[in-house]
Every structure is written in structure tokens, then in C-alpha cells.
Design an enzyme around this catalytic site. Structure first.
Site, mmCIF file in Angstrom:
data_model
loop_
_atom_site.group_PDB
_atom_site.id
_atom_site.type_symbol
_atom_site.label_atom_id
_atom_site.label_comp_id
_atom_site.label_asym_id
_atom_site.label_seq_id
_atom_site.Cartn_x
_atom_site.Cartn_y
_atom_site.Cartn_z
ATOM 1 N N ASP A 65 23.978 81.785 30.095
ATOM 2 C CA ASP A 65 24.717 80.584 29.723
ATOM 3 C C ASP A 65 24.346 79.483 30.714
ATOM 4 O O ASP A 65 23.796 79.755 31.784
ATOM 5 C CB ASP A 65 26.220 80.887 29.750
ATOM 6 C CG ASP A 65 27.054 79.802 29.091
ATOM 7 O OD1 ASP A 65 26.474 78.859 28.516
ATOM 8 O OD2 ASP A 65 28.292 79.891 29.162
ATOM 9 N N ASP B 169 26.497 76.077 31.551
ATOM 10 C CA ASP B 169 27.645 75.608 32.340
ATOM 11 C C ASP B 169 28.448 76.799 32.865
ATOM 12 O O ASP B 169 28.876 77.662 32.096
ATOM 13 C CB ASP B 169 28.542 74.717 31.482
ATOM 14 C CG ASP B 169 27.828 73.459 31.026
ATOM 15 O OD1 ASP B 169 27.809 72.485 31.792
ATOM 16 O OD2 ASP B 169 27.275 73.464 29.910
ATOM 17 N N ASP C 69 30.393 82.914 31.130
ATOM 18 C CA ASP C 69 31.574 82.621 31.951
ATOM 19 C C ASP C 69 32.793 82.235 31.141
ATOM 20 O O ASP C 69 33.850 81.951 31.716
ATOM 21 C CB ASP C 69 31.265 81.473 32.920
ATOM 22 C CG ASP C 69 31.249 80.118 32.217
ATOM 23 O OD1 ASP C 69 30.541 79.989 31.197
ATOM 24 O OD2 ASP C 69 31.972 79.212 32.665
#
Length: 256
Positions: free
Chosen positions: A12, A14, A196
Site C-alpha cells: 500500500d 499511504d 495499514d
């Protein structure tokens, strides 16, 4: 266990490659992380997968020899493959209409960011004053209500953001599965996925029992991931180690 050279990386953006920041455009990949990512791509197949739109993601990462998956996997490009989910293309005018309505009704509300990503949209409220939150939430819900009720769109929640997404049978997990089948149809590679946020849970579920799944920055939250890293700096250490040929997972990961 497959050899470390047979890993298939899914990262991922961000919260994994860059820290979460107050404004999306300020999430810049630092030079050291980019260097490790480039080195990793020389040794392994690498995919960067994000809720950001594809072209923006490519511009932010700017690393060749990798695959990019934007808008939660609705659009995929790189290493000789390309996909834009056909049914998603038709929503662009509707997404634009919703974004314009949100911008109009929230004009003057400090801290609100309405992001039109073509196939999806986001409303960021990280910088909204607590006393304004209820108003922002009410306006958001009133704008999207009819679209959600009709079944054409759905709302997902992330870190201080509401995502407006077409109500299609597609998510990051399905995108990961599609990419694996295109690049590794015989299943020779071991997927490793670092995410996240809640949208990464679909990928964690998809890869459960067939890959390595890592939640970044949320050691105490219930997750479908098997391991966790405490933040972007630990991700950087992991990428650095593998880029340099030091491939000891156990020295970095903690089991959830």
C-alpha cells in the site's frame, strides 16, 4: 516455504510507504524509500496498490519495473498488464456530480478535502474542527444517500476519510488475486502484502494461508493479517534488508 527470491510484493502507499499526513498531496515518497523500492523491483515482482487514482499513484512513486493498482484495484497498469474494470468506467460522470455537490455544500468549511479520483471519490475530514464534524457528516450522508440507497454506490471508511465507491463485486483482495493469476498462474511465487487500513483487510483475507500478510502501525487492532510492523520506518528496514539480500523475516515481523 518458497525461496525468498520467489516473493511477490504488494505494498500500500499511504501509511506503508509514506506516513499518513494532514493533506493527501503532502504524502511524498522519500528518496531513501524510493531507492529501496527500486532495488526491490530488480529482485522481485512488486505491486504498489492504493486507493489513490492510478495516474497520481504512478507520479508519486515514479519507479519503473513495477505494477500499479489504483482506486482500490479498479485500475491496474504495469509490467505488461492493464485493466480498468469496465463497469467502473460508467460511474465517472456520477462521481463528478457528487463531488461538485459536496464541494458546493461544504464550501467555507475549514479542513474538508473532497477528492475526485475518477472512478471513486474521497472526503477527508482529518483537519475538520471537532465542532464541525457533525455538520460535515450530515451533509456527506445527505449527498450520497440516494446513490447508496439505489445500490449503485457504497461507502467505506478509512483513516479520517469516507470513500465513495461504485457498488461492484471488486476490492483489493480481488485485484490482488487477478494480478497473481496474470503474473503467476502456476502459483510459484509467495505473496507478501503490507497494508495499514480497513480496505486492506480484503487482501489479507484473500491471502490468508497462501501468503504473508502484514498490518502496518496497528498492533492492537483486530485484523485478518498474521503479522504487524509498527510503522513506515519498520517497512523501510524490511525493504532495505530484502533489497540488500538480507532476507530474514523473523528479525522484523511480530505476529498478531
Amino acid at each position: 516455504m518458497k525461496k525468498n527470491s520467489d516473493l511477490f510484493w504488494f505494498l500500500d502507499y499511504d501509511g506503508v510507504l509514506t506516513p499518513i499526513v494532514s493533506e493527501p498531496e503532502k504524502a511524498i515518497l522519500d528518496l531513501e524509500m524510493r531507492k529501496f523500492l527500486e532495488a526491490l523491483a530488480e529482485k522481485f515482482k512488486v505491486v504498489v496498490i492504493s486507493g489513490r487514482r492510478l495516474q497520481e499513484l504512478k507520479k508519486l512513486v515514479s519507479v519503473g519495473k513495477i505494477c500499479y493498482a489504483g482506486n482500490h484495484g479498479l485500475e491496474i497498469s504495469g509490467l505488461g498488464v492493464s485493466l480498468v474494470l469496465p463497469r467502473a468506467k460508467r460511474v465517472r460522470p456520477v462521481v463528478l456530480k457528487m463531488c461538485r455537490e459536496l464541494q458546493k455544500r461544504l464550501q467555507g468549511t475549514a479542513g474538508v478535502i473532497v477528492e475526485n479520483k475518477g472512478l471513486t471519490a474521497s472526503l477527508h475530514y482529518r483537519n475538520v474542527a471537532p465542532k464541525e464534524f457533525a455538520k460535515v457528516k450530515k451533509i456527506f450522508e445527505s449527498v450520497v444517500h440516494s446513490y447508496v440507497k439505489s445500490g449503485s454506490f457504497r461507502i467505506t471508511k478509512g483513516k479520517k476519510v469516507w470513500e465513495i465507491r461504485p457498488n461492484l463485486d471488486w476490492n483489493k483482495g480481488m485485484a490482488v488475486d487477478w494480478i497473481i493469476k496474470n503474473f503467476d498462474p502456476e502459483g510459484k511465487l509467495l505473496p507478501i502484502y503490507l497494508g495499514d487500513d480497513k480496505t486492506d483487510e480484503d487482501a489479507f483475507r484473500t491471502l490468508r494461508g497462501r501468503g504473508i500478510t502484514v498490518m502496518v502501525g496497528k498492533c492492537c487492532q483486530r485484523s485478518n493479517a498474521e503479522f504487524y510492523l509498527r510503522g513506515v520506518q519498520e517497512v523501510k528496514i524490511l525493504l532495505r534488508n530484502f533489497a540488500r539480500g538480507n532476507s530474514k523475516f523473523a528479525s522484523v515481523f511480530t505476529r498478531l
